[in-house]
Write a protein that holds these residues in place. Structure first.
Motif, PDB file in Angstrom:
ATOM      1  N   HIS A   4       0.819  -1.221   0.000  1.00  0.00           N
ATOM      2  CA  HIS A   4       0.000   0.000   0.000  1.00  0.00           C
ATOM      3  C   HIS A   4       0.852   1.271   0.000  1.00  0.00           C
ATOM      4  O   HIS A   4       0.463   2.280  -0.569  1.00  0.00           O
ATOM      5  CB  HIS A   4      -1.012  -0.022   1.157  1.00  0.00           C
ATOM      6  N   LEU A   7       1.604   1.671  -3.649  1.00  0.00           N
ATOM      7  CA  LEU A   7       0.483   2.262  -4.392  1.00  0.00           C
ATOM      8  C   LEU A   7       0.342   3.744  -4.082  1.00  0.00           C
ATOM      9  O   LEU A   7       0.093   4.569  -4.965  1.00  0.00           O
ATOM     10  CB  LEU A   7      -0.835   1.564  -4.026  1.00  0.00           C
ATOM     11  N   SER A  14      -6.857   4.297  -9.505  1.00  0.00           N
ATOM     12  CA  SER A  14      -7.884   3.242  -9.515  1.00  0.00           C
ATOM     13  C   SER A  14      -7.191   1.894  -9.409  1.00  0.00           C
ATOM     14  O   SER A  14      -7.058   1.172 -10.390  1.00  0.00           O
ATOM     15  CB  SER A  14      -8.699   3.300 -10.806  1.00  0.00           C
ATOM     16  N   ALA A  15      -6.772   1.577  -8.213  1.00  0.00           N
ATOM     17  CA  ALA A  15      -5.976   0.369  -7.990  1.00  0.00           C
ATOM     18  C   ALA A  15      -6.879  -0.832  -7.725  1.00  0.00           C
ATOM     19  O   ALA A  15      -6.837  -1.433  -6.657  1.00  0.00           O
ATOM     20  CB  ALA A  15      -5.024   0.609  -6.828  1.00  0.00           C
ATOM     21  N   GLU A  40     -17.394   5.650   0.903  1.00  0.00           N
ATOM     22  CA  GLU A  40     -16.422   4.815   0.221  1.00  0.00           C
ATOM     23  C   GLU A  40     -15.351   4.383   1.218  1.00  0.00           C
ATOM     24  O   GLU A  40     -14.739   5.212   1.898  1.00  0.00           O
ATOM     25  CB  GLU A  40     -15.745   5.518  -0.973  1.00  0.00           C
ATOM     26  N   CYS A  43     -10.631   4.424   0.107  1.00  0.00           N
ATOM     27  CA  CYS A  43     -10.783   5.311  -1.067  1.00  0.00           C
ATOM     28  C   CYS A  43      -9.477   5.568  -1.799  1.00  0.00           C
ATOM     29  O   CYS A  43      -9.481   6.153  -2.888  1.00  0.00           O
ATOM     30  CB  CYS A  43     -11.390   6.639  -0.633  1.00  0.00           C
ATOM     31  N   GLY A  44      -8.343   5.148  -1.221  1.00  0.00           N
ATOM     32  CA  GLY A  44      -7.052   5.380  -1.888  1.00  0.00           C
ATOM     33  C   GLY A  44      -6.846   6.861  -2.151  1.00  0.00           C
ATOM     34  O   GLY A  44      -7.071   7.704  -1.267  1.00  0.00           O
ATOM     35  N   LEU A  64      -7.123   3.921   5.500  1.00  0.00           N
ATOM     36  CA  LEU A  64      -6.223   3.743   6.642  1.00  0.00           C
ATOM     37  C   LEU A  64      -4.892   4.460   6.429  1.00  0.00           C
ATOM     38  O   LEU A  64      -4.202   4.823   7.371  1.00  0.00           O
ATOM     39  CB  LEU A  64      -5.973   2.219   6.779  1.00  0.00           C
ATOM     40  N   HIS A  65      -4.543   4.685   5.167  1.00  0.00           N
ATOM     41  CA  HIS A  65      -3.201   5.120   4.810  1.00  0.00           C
ATOM     42  C   HIS A  65      -3.113   6.648   4.695  1.00  0.00           C
ATOM     43  O   HIS A  65      -3.779   7.247   3.855  1.00  0.00           O
ATOM     44  CB  HIS A  65      -2.843   4.477   3.459  1.00  0.00           C
ATOM     45  N   MET A  68      -2.070   8.146   1.185  1.00  0.00           N
ATOM     46  CA  MET A  68      -3.186   8.032   0.233  1.00  0.00           C
ATOM     47  C   MET A  68      -4.175   9.181   0.484  1.00  0.00           C
ATOM     48  O   MET A  68      -4.587   9.877  -0.439  1.00  0.00           O
ATOM     49  CB  MET A  68      -3.969   6.721   0.448  1.00  0.00           C
ATOM     50  N   ALA A  90     -11.274   0.022   8.252  1.00  0.00           N
ATOM     51  CA  ALA A  90     -12.568  -0.520   7.818  1.00  0.00           C
ATOM     52  C   ALA A  90     -13.216  -1.376   8.910  1.00  0.00           C
ATOM     53  O   ALA A  90     -14.434  -1.536   8.942  1.00  0.00           O
ATOM     54  CB  ALA A  90     -12.370  -1.365   6.563  1.00  0.00           C
ATOM     55  N   GLU A 106     -13.858  -0.867  -3.352  1.00  0.00           N
ATOM     56  CA  GLU A 106     -13.174  -1.532  -4.455  1.00  0.00           C
ATOM     57  C   GLU A 106     -11.793  -1.983  -3.997  1.00  0.00           C
ATOM     58  O   GLU A 106     -10.909  -1.162  -3.737  1.00  0.00           O
ATOM     59  CB  GLU A 106     -13.098  -0.610  -5.679  1.00  0.00           C
ATOM     60  N   SER A 107     -11.672  -3.288  -3.883  1.00  0.00           N
ATOM     61  CA  SER A 107     -10.396  -3.923  -3.571  1.00  0.00           C
ATOM     62  C   SER A 107      -9.834  -3.483  -2.216  1.00  0.00           C
ATOM     63  O   SER A 107      -8.730  -2.924  -2.149  1.00  0.00           O
ATOM     64  CB  SER A 107      -9.400  -3.614  -4.704  1.00  0.00           C
ATOM     65  N   PHE A 111      -7.985  -7.064   2.270  1.00  0.00           N
ATOM     66  CA  PHE A 111      -6.834  -6.681   3.095  1.00  0.00           C
ATOM     67  C   PHE A 111      -7.191  -6.588   4.582  1.00  0.00           C
ATOM     68  O   PHE A 111      -6.367  -6.172   5.396  1.00  0.00           O
ATOM     69  CB  PHE A 111      -6.282  -5.320   2.640  1.00  0.00           C
TER      70      PHE A 111
HETATM   71  C1  LIG Z   1      -5.792  -1.768  -3.602  1.00  0.00           C
HETATM   72  S1  LIG Z   1      -6.053  -0.230  -2.876  1.00  0.00           S
HETATM   73  C2  LIG Z   1      -7.597   0.287  -3.588  1.00  0.00           C
HETATM   74  C3  LIG Z   1      -7.819   1.762  -3.413  1.00  0.00           C
HETATM   75  C4  LIG Z   1      -9.079   2.302  -4.098  1.00  0.00           C
HETATM   76  N1  LIG Z   1     -10.277   1.651  -3.625  1.00  0.00           N
HETATM   77  C5  LIG Z   1      -8.925   2.152  -5.581  1.00  0.00           C
HETATM   78  O1  LIG Z   1      -9.657   1.336  -6.146  1.00  0.00           O
HETATM   79  O2  LIG Z   1      -8.068   2.819  -6.135  1.00  0.00           O
HETATM   80  C6  LIG Z   1      -6.562  -0.673  -1.233  1.00  0.00           C
HETATM   81  C7  LIG Z   1      -6.842   0.525  -0.354  1.00  0.00           C
HETATM   82  O3  LIG Z   1      -7.412   0.056   0.861  1.00  0.00           O
HETATM   83  C8  LIG Z   1      -6.803   0.743   1.936  1.00  0.00           C
HETATM   84  N2  LIG Z   1      -6.910  -0.145   3.104  1.00  0.00           N
HETATM   85  C9  LIG Z   1      -6.280  -1.331   3.303  1.00  0.00           C
HETATM   86  N3  LIG Z   1      -6.661  -1.865   4.466  1.00  0.00           N
HETATM   87  C10 LIG Z   1      -7.558  -0.996   5.000  1.00  0.00           C
HETATM   88  C11 LIG Z   1      -8.303  -0.991   6.200  1.00  0.00           C
HETATM   89  N4  LIG Z   1      -8.197  -1.986   7.097  1.00  0.00           N
HETATM   90  N5  LIG Z   1      -9.124   0.048   6.441  1.00  0.00           N
HETATM   91  C12 LIG Z   1      -9.224   1.080   5.562  1.00  0.00           C
HETATM   92  N6  LIG Z   1      -8.536   1.120   4.403  1.00  0.00           N
HETATM   93  C13 LIG Z   1      -7.709   0.101   4.133  1.00  0.00           C
HETATM   94  C14 LIG Z   1      -5.373   0.979   1.478  1.00  0.00           C
HETATM   95  O4  LIG Z   1      -4.750   2.013   2.196  1.00  0.00           O
HETATM   96  C15 LIG Z   1      -5.597   1.311   0.014  1.00  0.00           C
HETATM   97  O5  LIG Z   1      -5.829   2.676  -0.180  1.00  0.00           O
END
Ligand SMILES: C[S@@+](CC[C@H](N)C(=O)[O-])C[C@H]1O[C@@H](n2cnc3c(N)ncnc32)[C@H](O)[C@@H]1O
Length: 243
Positions: A4, A7, A14-15, A40, A43-44, A64-65, A68, A90, A106-107, A111
């Protein structure tokens, strides 16, 4: 540096499998009622959250990040849209019960500790509220080694099939669980032009980033054919049990 962080530094807008064009198609097919409150999660860099705000939705976006979110805040400022950004997990959302109409993801859930995340999604949704979640799924043979490698590099906590996810959603109290979209391959992402992409400038010289990009390519080459994705939609039952 973890996946992360990578990214975030690359500023990928849009990961997720299918990229931004898949997001636009999905939102189009959902036809969300005007003005609803959309949360959302994960949200990255905020591309989708800002798009939703531009369409007139009331948007809250969580990630969380910190890096981002900083990029997401700057994107919203540049686009002059109003999004409430919150740094949070989350699995422990700092929001009241029954607060939003739609949870859009989304994705991200892969995690997290999925049981706790799904319980949180359900808690913050209003009765009758809609959950939409696009996640990577196992579409071929899964081995211990594959699981271990993918989990270690990407920080994935769960790798499950479409039917396992449907069962999980029902088990967490969601109803009307459907698969809106399904693909046996991961599709492409990172191919849509993001005019507001904010890439950290030093990445080309960063040996860590180069090494991680190579590992990413190797893993996708090796296991990509066994990975796909699906978009799940589900409802929180209404009190009358009609949903
Ligand atoms: C693969 S990226 C997708 C980001 C965005 N949804 C997109 O499609 O571009 C995963 C995202 O989830 C966030 N993330 C991972 N674990 C999380 C958690 N436990 N709570 C909130 N966000 C989290 C990461 O920081 C990252 O921004």
């Amino acid at each position: 540096m973890d996946y992360h962080d990578l990214l975030a530094r690359l500023g990928e807008g849009s990961a997720h499998p299918g990229g931004f064009s898949a997001t636009l198609q999905l939102l189009d097919s959902l036809s969300l009622p005007a003005g609803v409150h959309v949360l959302e999660i994960g949200c990255g860099t905020g591309r989708t959250a800002c798009y939703l705000a531009r369409q007139g939705y009331n948007v809250t976006a969580v990630d969380l990040h910190r890096h981002m979110l900083d990029k997401a805040v700057r994107r919203a400022r540049k686009e002059r849209v109003d999004v409430r950004f919150i740094q949070a997990d989350a699995t422990a959302l700092p929001l009241p019960d029954h607060h939003v109409d739609v949870v859009f993801i989304e994705s991200v859930t892969i995690f997290t500790s999925w049981r706790r995340a799904l319980a949180e999604y359900r808690r913050v949704l209003k009765p009758g509220g809609l959950l939409v979640d696009r996640e990577m799924v196992i579409s071929g043979r899964k081995t211990e080694l594959m699981s271990r490698r993918l989990k270690r590099f990407y920080g994935i906590r769960t790798l499950a099939t479409v039917s396992a996810w449907k069962k999980r959603l029902r088990g967490c109290g969601f109803s009307k669980v459907e698969v809106k979209e399904q693909s046996r391959t991961m599709g492409k992402w990172g191919v849509d032009h993001d005019p507001l992409r904010e890439m950290d400038m030093n990445w080309i010289e960063d040996k860590n980033i180069q090494r991680m990009s190579r590992t990413n390519d190797r893993l996708l080459l090796r296991y990509g054919k066994r990975l796909g994705y699906a978009v799940f939609a589900a409802r929180v039952p209404t009190e009358a049990g009609t949903n």
